[in-house]
Scaffold this active site. Structure first.
Site, PDB file in Angstrom:
ATOM      1  N   ASP A   1       0.852  -1.196   0.000  1.00  0.00           N
ATOM      2  CA  ASP A   1       0.000   0.000   0.000  1.00  0.00           C
ATOM      3  C   ASP A   1       0.885   1.242   0.000  1.00  0.00           C
ATOM      4  O   ASP A   1       1.803   1.351   0.809  1.00  0.00           O
ATOM      5  CB  ASP A   1      -0.899  -0.037   1.248  1.00  0.00           C
TER       6      ASP A   1
ATOM      7  N   ASN B   1      -0.643   4.581  -0.324  1.00  0.00           N
ATOM      8  CA  ASN B   1      -1.355   5.823   0.038  1.00  0.00           C
ATOM      9  C   ASN B   1      -1.966   5.785   1.441  1.00  0.00           C
ATOM     10  O   ASN B   1      -2.735   6.667   1.812  1.00  0.00           O
ATOM     11  CB  ASN B   1      -2.430   6.160  -1.002  1.00  0.00           C
TER      12      ASN B   1
ATOM     13  N   ASP C   1      -4.192   3.817   2.880  1.00  0.00           N
ATOM     14  CA  ASP C   1      -5.590   3.432   3.141  1.00  0.00           C
ATOM     15  C   ASP C   1      -5.714   1.980   3.596  1.00  0.00           C
ATOM     16  O   ASP C   1      -6.819   1.478   3.806  1.00  0.00           O
ATOM     17  CB  ASP C   1      -6.472   3.687   1.915  1.00  0.00           C
TER      18      ASP C   1
ATOM     19  N   ASP D   1      -1.970  -1.415  -3.667  1.00  0.00           N
ATOM     20  CA  ASP D   1      -2.379  -0.711  -4.881  1.00  0.00           C
ATOM     21  C   ASP D   1      -1.343  -0.917  -5.989  1.00  0.00           C
ATOM     22  O   ASP D   1      -0.286  -1.518  -5.780  1.00  0.00           O
ATOM     23  CB  ASP D   1      -2.598   0.782  -4.589  1.00  0.00           C
TER      24      ASP D   1
ATOM     25  N   ASP E   1      -5.824 -11.151 -14.942  1.00  0.00           N
ATOM     26  CA  ASP E   1      -6.917 -12.097 -14.728  1.00  0.00           C
ATOM     27  C   ASP E   1      -8.053 -11.741 -15.675  1.00  0.00           C
ATOM     28  O   ASP E   1      -8.411 -10.572 -15.799  1.00  0.00           O
ATOM     29  CB  ASP E   1      -7.417 -11.994 -13.276  1.00  0.00           C
TER      30      ASP E   1
ATOM     31  N   ASP F   1     -10.169 -17.071 -15.399  1.00  0.00           N
ATOM     32  CA  ASP F   1     -10.863 -17.563 -14.215  1.00  0.00           C
ATOM     33  C   ASP F   1     -11.974 -18.547 -14.596  1.00  0.00           C
ATOM     34  O   ASP F   1     -12.763 -18.270 -15.504  1.00  0.00           O
ATOM     35  CB  ASP F   1     -11.456 -16.356 -13.479  1.00  0.00           C
TER      36      ASP F   1
ATOM     37  N   GLU G   1      -8.077 -21.601 -15.765  1.00  0.00           N
ATOM     38  CA  GLU G   1      -8.404 -22.243 -14.485  1.00  0.00           C
ATOM     39  C   GLU G   1      -9.513 -23.236 -14.775  1.00  0.00           C
ATOM     40  O   GLU G   1     -10.614 -22.855 -15.177  1.00  0.00           O
ATOM     41  CB  GLU G   1      -8.865 -21.203 -13.465  1.00  0.00           C
TER      42      GLU G   1
ATOM     43  N   HIS H   1      -4.029 -17.438  -4.503  1.00  0.00           N
ATOM     44  CA  HIS H   1      -4.891 -16.600  -3.656  1.00  0.00           C
ATOM     45  C   HIS H   1      -6.040 -17.390  -3.032  1.00  0.00           C
ATOM     46  O   HIS H   1      -6.729 -16.877  -2.150  1.00  0.00           O
ATOM     47  CB  HIS H   1      -5.456 -15.441  -4.485  1.00  0.00           C
ATOM     48  N   ASP H   2      -6.277 -18.616  -3.493  1.00  0.00           N
ATOM     49  CA  ASP H   2      -7.379 -19.439  -2.985  1.00  0.00           C
ATOM     50  C   ASP H   2      -6.903 -20.601  -2.115  1.00  0.00           C
ATOM     51  O   ASP H   2      -7.715 -21.406  -1.666  1.00  0.00           O
ATOM     52  CB  ASP H   2      -8.186 -20.031  -4.152  1.00  0.00           C
TER      53      ASP H   2
END
Length: 561
Positions: free
Chosen positions: A21, A23, A25, A29, A98, A199, A256, A329-330
């Site tokens: 990150d 910024n 938040d 990003d 993706d 995906d 996938e 990520h899964d």
């Protein structure tokens, strides 16, 4: 075997929300990815695969897209992406995006229009059905539990969503949708990106009579798989996409494809098929699944893992290509799942990297894998963010009576948020990920496990991964050599060879805390040997006919006949 750049590449997968990150938040990003390009160049990777960065209401972490030609506000603006692409290319790094086109977000303009009336011009962009006897059109359950159908009052009909109700499935039977997909794919390729990870691409074609799916005993819903996965027109659609768009660019495509076998895979990736370059299969990721799937996680048997990986290696060796991965990520962190994330953390992380990268195929490194990031056990259910976890908890604990503690253990072991805790850059507050409040809690072990603590340590996991990548660039046998398993029935050792002409790589991996003896099969002959990588100190002159392996030890030898 045809030589291709994407066969020789190493891919690094970034989940932007959790990477860096800039910024404050608390959300990673695109500028954060830009900031870390030199780190990725240092690691030696060739391709970055970015998880979805498109505009999205974020019901499923960006896999619900409301505008395919815009950037998610939290990640930045299109200028940020353009700069990232240009700077990556300057460093010789390609960018893979993706492509999520089985479904869109329900906030996409197509769906906003589609639900207005039965005669709206966008109505057939989605799959709408009448109910049956006051219920859903059929018994299909969604991947995230609950029904795969959502009732919509405006037109008194149901729409299909194989994933969350905010992810309505696109109707690929409609040629207009296929044209829309071709146009958006072309738009990104003309921008200069280098390919797509597609995906759940095997789900885009559904059997059009939409029959009930088979139901397991005690299950609330039926399985849509037999009628939606590898459906009747999927190859026709992919061939069309390839002919109209993909074939006109020098790119990399990976599908996938849950539910694929090596035979099915060859229909997608065979060199003469003109569809995709490679695919992700999930068989090895289902090891240990019980009656509640991954939520009743059991131990895995090495013999089963070896059988699955060998089946895929042999099944695709003639004219196909494998994607090699342990993490994404899964999936939970591999060192916690197939290794030992406590006593033999470093050794098992290096061994698992070696075992994977030495196989035939394109290896994928998921952010943090290269520093041995581990699973996390948050104390409270509320600390998790994943829609899949909450839906599974509701169905299994609240509806079916599964024990809370048992379910939390399953979440610790197999939940998707294990992969989504922020990247651990250093030992400062929030691991150098953000100056703000992170969108999801960090793994408390970031003070010990981080990039900064490993970058100058030649024995670190990070520098071991750099070495693996370097060896790949220097050894064609590692890319194009034929795979053959040895000691197939051994319950603790996974050993195999890769052979290209008169060169052979011998890969030995101990998947246990024990000290089994490796015995070289008599039919493996060589005149010279060279130890090219190992995770313990080993002597070059050591006889390899018998090796007493240490816990989670791995070695790779180059043998010349």
């Amino acid at each position: 075997m045809k030589k291709q750049w994407w066969k020789e590449a190493v891919v690094y997968q970034i989940y932007p929300r959790s990477f860096k990150d800039t910024n404050g938040d608390g959300i990673g990003d695109l500028r954060g990815v830009l900031e870390k390009l030199d780190y990725l160049k240092f690691l030696g990777i060739d391709v970055i695969w970015l998880c979805p960065i498109y505009k999205s209401p974020n019901d499923d972490n960006g896999y619900d897209i409301s505008d395919y030609r815009d950037i998610m506000q939290e990640f930045g603006i299109m200028k940020d992406f353009d700069k990232l692409l240009a700077e990556a290319h300057k460093r010789g790094i390609k960018i893979l995006l993706d492509l999520v086109v089985n479904h869109s977000s329900d906030e996409h303009n197509w769906f906003v229009e589609s639900r207005k009336s039965k005669d709206n011009e966008y109505r057939d962009y989605y799959i709408w059905k009448e109910g049956k006897d006051g219920k859903e059109p059929n018994n299909w359950g969604s991947v995230f539990s609950g029904s795969a159908w959502q009732y919509d009052e405006a037109t008194d009909m149901y729409y299909l969503h194989l994933f969350t109700k905010k992810q309505p499935d696109l109707n690929w039977e409609n040629p207009k949708i296929r044209k829309e997909v071709q146009d958006l794919v072309r738009w990104w390729l003309d921008k200069g990106i280098d390919g797509f990870r597609m995906d759940v691409i095997s789900a885009i074609s559904k059997q059009q009579d939409f029959p009930d799916g088979p139901k397991k005993e005690g299950a609330l819903y039926g399985d849509f798989g037999p009628y939606s996965i590898n459906g009747p027109r999927v190859h026709e659609y992919l061939k069309e996409l390839n002919k109209e768009v993909l074939s006109k660019y020098d790119i990399m495509t990976v599908g996938e494809t849950p539910g694929a076998t090596p035979e099915i895979a060859m229909d997608y990736v065979g060199e003469e098929r003109d569809e995709l370059n490679m695919l992700f299969q999930f068989e090895h990721m289902s090891l240990g699944d019980g009656e509640d799937g991954k939520w009743s996680n059991g131990p895995f048997k090495l013999i089963e893992l070896k059988a699955i990986l060998s089946k895929w290696q042999k099944g695709l060796e003639k004219g196909g290509w494998n994607s090699l991965y342990w993490n994404n990520h899964d999936q939970p962190r591999i060192v916690s799942r197939f290794g030992d994330d406590k006593k033999y953390w470093k050794e098992s992380a290096k061994m698992l990297g070696t075992c994977l990268h030495m196989l035939q195929g394109t290896p994928y490194i998921y952010q943090g894998e290269e520093i041995g990031m581990t699973n996390v056990a948050f104390e409270n259910l509320e600390d998790y963010k994943d829609v899949e976890i909450f839906n599974a908890y509701r169905e299994l604990v609240q509806l079916k009576g599964k024990d809370h503690d048992e379910m939390m253990k399953a979440i610790y072991e197999r939940g998707r948020d294990n992969a989504r805790t922020p990247m651990q850059w250093d030992a400062s507050e929030n691991a150098g990920f953000t100056q703000g409040t992170p969108w999801i809690k960090l793994n408390p072990n970031y003070k010990e496990i981080n990039v900064e603590s490993q970058i100058n340590d030649e024995n670190s996991i990070l520098n071991y991964y750099r070495k693996l990548i370097k060896i790949r660039k220097e050894n064609e046998a590692m890319i194009y050599g034929q795979y053959d398993i040895i000691l197939e029935a051994h319950e603790e050792i996974y050993a195999y060879t890769r052979t290209l002409e008169n060169e052979k790589l011998l890969v030995i991996c101990n998947f246990s805390q024990n000290t089994p003896e490796f015995n070289l099969p008599e039919d493996i002959e060589f005149s010279t040997k060279e130890l090219i990588i190992s995770n313990y100190e080993a002597h070059e002159e050591e006889d390899i006919k018998e090796i007493a392996l240490r816990p989670y030890e791995c070695r790779v030898y180059k043998l010349i006949k």
